[in-house]
Motif scaffolding. Structure first.
Motif, PDB file in Angstrom:
ATOM      1  N   LYS A 187      41.028   1.514  -3.907  1.00 56.51           N
ATOM      2  CA  LYS A 187      40.449   1.358  -2.581  1.00 56.51           C
ATOM      3  C   LYS A 187      41.442   1.802  -1.503  1.00 56.51           C
ATOM      4  N   ARG A 188      40.935   2.049  -0.299  1.00 59.62           N
ATOM      5  CA  ARG A 188      41.785   2.528   0.797  1.00 59.62           C
ATOM      6  C   ARG A 188      42.754   1.456   1.281  1.00 59.62           C
ATOM      7  N   GLY A 189      42.486   0.203   0.943  1.00 62.43           N
ATOM      8  CA  GLY A 189      43.325  -0.900   1.378  1.00 62.43           C
ATOM      9  C   GLY A 189      42.486  -2.155   1.466  1.00 62.43           C
ATOM     10  N   VAL A 190      42.818  -3.051   2.396  1.00 61.75           N
ATOM     11  CA  VAL A 190      42.005  -4.239   2.640  1.00 61.75           C
ATOM     12  C   VAL A 190      40.825  -3.811   3.510  1.00 61.75           C
ATOM     13  N   MET A 191      39.613  -4.065   3.044  1.00 62.47           N
ATOM     14  CA  MET A 191      38.412  -3.618   3.732  1.00 62.47           C
ATOM     15  C   MET A 191      37.631  -4.816   4.287  1.00 62.47           C
ATOM     16  N   LYS A 192      37.093  -4.674   5.513  1.00 59.00           N
ATOM     17  CA  LYS A 192      36.195  -5.695   6.042  1.00 59.00           C
ATOM     18  C   LYS A 192      34.903  -5.735   5.234  1.00 59.00           C
ATOM     19  N   ASP A 193      34.455  -4.546   4.809  1.00 58.32           N
ATOM     20  CA  ASP A 193      33.287  -4.409   3.947  1.00 58.32           C
ATOM     21  C   ASP A 193      33.702  -3.569   2.758  1.00 58.32           C
ATOM     22  N   ILE A 194      33.735  -4.158   1.565  1.00 57.85           N
ATOM     23  CA  ILE A 194      34.250  -3.485   0.371  1.00 57.85           C
ATOM     24  C   ILE A 194      33.497  -2.203   0.062  1.00 57.85           C
ATOM     25  N   ASP A 195      32.249  -2.072   0.539  1.00 53.54           N
ATOM     26  CA  ASP A 195      31.434  -0.887   0.268  1.00 53.54           C
ATOM     27  C   ASP A 195      31.477   0.142   1.389  1.00 53.54           C
ATOM     28  N   ASP A 196      32.282  -0.120   2.428  1.00 53.88           N
ATOM     29  CA  ASP A 196      32.347   0.782   3.581  1.00 53.88           C
ATOM     30  C   ASP A 196      33.780   1.251   3.774  1.00 53.88           C
ATOM     31  N   ASP A 197      34.053   2.511   3.412  1.00 56.78           N
ATOM     32  CA  ASP A 197      35.411   3.044   3.491  1.00 56.78           C
ATOM     33  C   ASP A 197      35.937   3.141   4.921  1.00 56.78           C
ATOM     34  N   SER A 198      35.043   3.070   5.904  1.00 57.95           N
ATOM     35  CA  SER A 198      35.491   3.158   7.292  1.00 57.95           C
ATOM     36  C   SER A 198      35.908   1.805   7.857  1.00 57.95           C
ATOM     37  N   SER A 199      35.810   0.738   7.040  1.00 59.92           N
ATOM     38  CA  SER A 199      36.095  -0.618   7.538  1.00 59.92           C
ATOM     39  C   SER A 199      37.515  -1.076   7.204  1.00 59.92           C
ATOM     40  N   LEU A 200      38.420  -0.138   7.036  1.00 59.69           N
ATOM     41  CA  LEU A 200      39.803  -0.455   6.675  1.00 59.69           C
ATOM     42  C   LEU A 200      40.473  -1.337   7.720  1.00 59.69           C
ATOM     43  N   VAL A 201      41.148  -2.385   7.247  1.00 60.07           N
ATOM     44  CA  VAL A 201      42.011  -3.199   8.108  1.00 60.07           C
ATOM     45  C   VAL A 201      43.395  -2.557   8.058  1.00 60.07           C
ATOM     46  N   GLN A 202      43.832  -1.970   9.163  1.00 59.04           N
ATOM     47  CA  GLN A 202      45.040  -1.150   9.141  1.00 59.04           C
ATOM     48  C   GLN A 202      46.332  -1.952   9.102  1.00 59.04           C
ATOM     49  N   GLN A 203      46.318  -3.165   9.658  1.00 58.54           N
ATOM     50  CA  GLN A 203      47.549  -3.966   9.701  1.00 58.54           C
ATOM     51  C   GLN A 203      47.215  -5.449   9.641  1.00 58.54           C
ATOM     52  N   ILE A 204      47.995  -6.190   8.872  1.00 59.14           N
ATOM     53  CA  ILE A 204      47.837  -7.640   8.792  1.00 59.14           C
ATOM     54  C   ILE A 204      49.213  -8.283   8.943  1.00 59.14           C
ATOM     55  N   ARG A 205      49.310  -9.230   9.863  1.00 57.04           N
ATOM     56  CA  ARG A 205      50.531 -10.030  10.000  1.00 57.04           C
ATOM     57  C   ARG A 205      50.391 -11.290   9.155  1.00 57.04           C
ATOM     58  N   SER A 206      51.514 -11.840   8.756  1.00 54.56           N
ATOM     59  CA  SER A 206      51.485 -13.004   7.861  1.00 54.56           C
ATOM     60  C   SER A 206      50.670 -14.153   8.445  1.00 54.56           C
ATOM     61  N   GLY A 207      50.737 -14.329   9.771  1.00 54.52           N
ATOM     62  CA  GLY A 207      50.007 -15.420  10.399  1.00 54.52           C
ATOM     63  C   GLY A 207      48.501 -15.238  10.411  1.00 54.52           C
ATOM     64  N   GLU A 208      48.025 -14.007  10.114  1.00 56.59           N
ATOM     65  CA  GLU A 208      46.592 -13.709  10.103  1.00 56.59           C
ATOM     66  C   GLU A 208      45.962 -13.899   8.733  1.00 56.59           C
ATOM     67  N   PHE A 209      46.786 -14.076   7.726  1.00 60.86           N
ATOM     68  CA  PHE A 209      46.315 -14.096   6.341  1.00 60.86           C
ATOM     69  C   PHE A 209      45.309 -15.218   6.089  1.00 60.86           C
TER      70      PHE A 209
END
Length: 262
Positions: A187-209
């Motif tokens: 997969k392209r990374g962490v996705m908001k929608d696993i079936d939508d390649d355009s929904s990539l979450v580009q950055q996550i900070r530890s406090g957002e996990f």
């Protein structure tokens, strides 16, 4: 401080000769020093089936009895590792294939039996990785290619999760280099929608996990992967990336997958 990339490659690339060829070209092209970590569970399962040794899995984790240990050692440390090293050599990269036993690079502890007996499976701790030995190889111009076989220092080989190895190596090397850990999968990374390649979450900070777990953005097998990633960052790794192997060439432009930061 010099830069180091520790890159873990998944079975979806190892099983596909065309994808593996392109991945290795992209891997070689990355600037700085590099360590490659791999498993190869699908090929091990196929060989086991052909030899009448059925794969036993519990919650996605392989039970490694003595027959399975023989198979994964043949596949990981032999067939896959040496094929990958040969391909890297052919492409101009002076790679060296290693198990954890070679040079005592990764010493593990056999997982204790609790509710489940995982057999000959190795767990790692902060002292497991011989960082100075790896540094010596890197400084000599070699590219270590580490498979998912470790040892306990008392002649016993152990099957160890490749994601865990990559994380432990990155943490151990972070005191010597500015280290990034890169997980390459399908997969392209962490996705908001696993079936939508355009929904990539580009950055996550530890406090957002925690919030991403609660709203369902992160679920299933991605939860332990991200947990381990943030543990690596907490223990000195500069950044962790999770993305698609096909897009590794974009890493140098900071345009690869999901970046996890402190």
């Amino acid at each position: 401080m010099n830069k180091l990339s520790v890159i873990k490659i998944g079975g979806n690339v190892i099983d596909n000769s065309e994808k593996l060829h392109q991945f290795l070209l992209d891997f070689i092209a990355l600037p700085g020093k590099k360590i490659l970590v791999h498993g190869g569970g699908k090929i091990a399962t196929e060989l086991g089936d052909s030899l009448g040794v059925e794969a036993k899995m519990v919650e996605g984790r392989r039970i490694t009895d003595i027959e399975t240990l023989r198979i994964v050692t043949m596949v990981y440390a032999g067939l896959i590792n040496k094929n990958m090293v040969a391909q890297l050599q052919a492409k101009g990269s002076n790679a060296i294939g290693l198990t954890g036993a070679d040079g005592n690079i990764i010493r593990a502890v056999k997982r204790p039996v609790k509710e489940i007996d995982y057999g000959f499976v190795g767990d790692l701790d902060a002292a497991s990785v011989a960082s100075e030995t790896l540094k010596n190889l890197l400084e000599a111009g070699l590219v270590p290619v580490l498979c998912a076989i470790t040892h306990d220092g008392d002649s016993q080989l152990l099957n160890t999760n490749a994601d865990t190895i990559a994380s432990a190596v990155a943490v151990a090397m972070s005191g010597l280099y500015e280290t990034s850990l890169i997980y390459c999968f399908e997969k392209r990374g962490v996705m908001k929608d696993i079936d939508d390649d355009s929904s990539l979450v580009q950055q996550i900070r530890s406090g957002e996990f925690e919030g991403l777990k609660q709203d369902g953005t992160v679920s299933g097998g991605m939860i332990p992967k991200l947990h381990n990633a943030f543990e690596a960052i907490k223990n000195g790794v500069n950044a962790v990336y999770i993305g698609k192997a096909d897009e590794l060439s974009q890493l140098d432009q900071q345009n690869f997958g999901t970046r996890l930061i402190r």
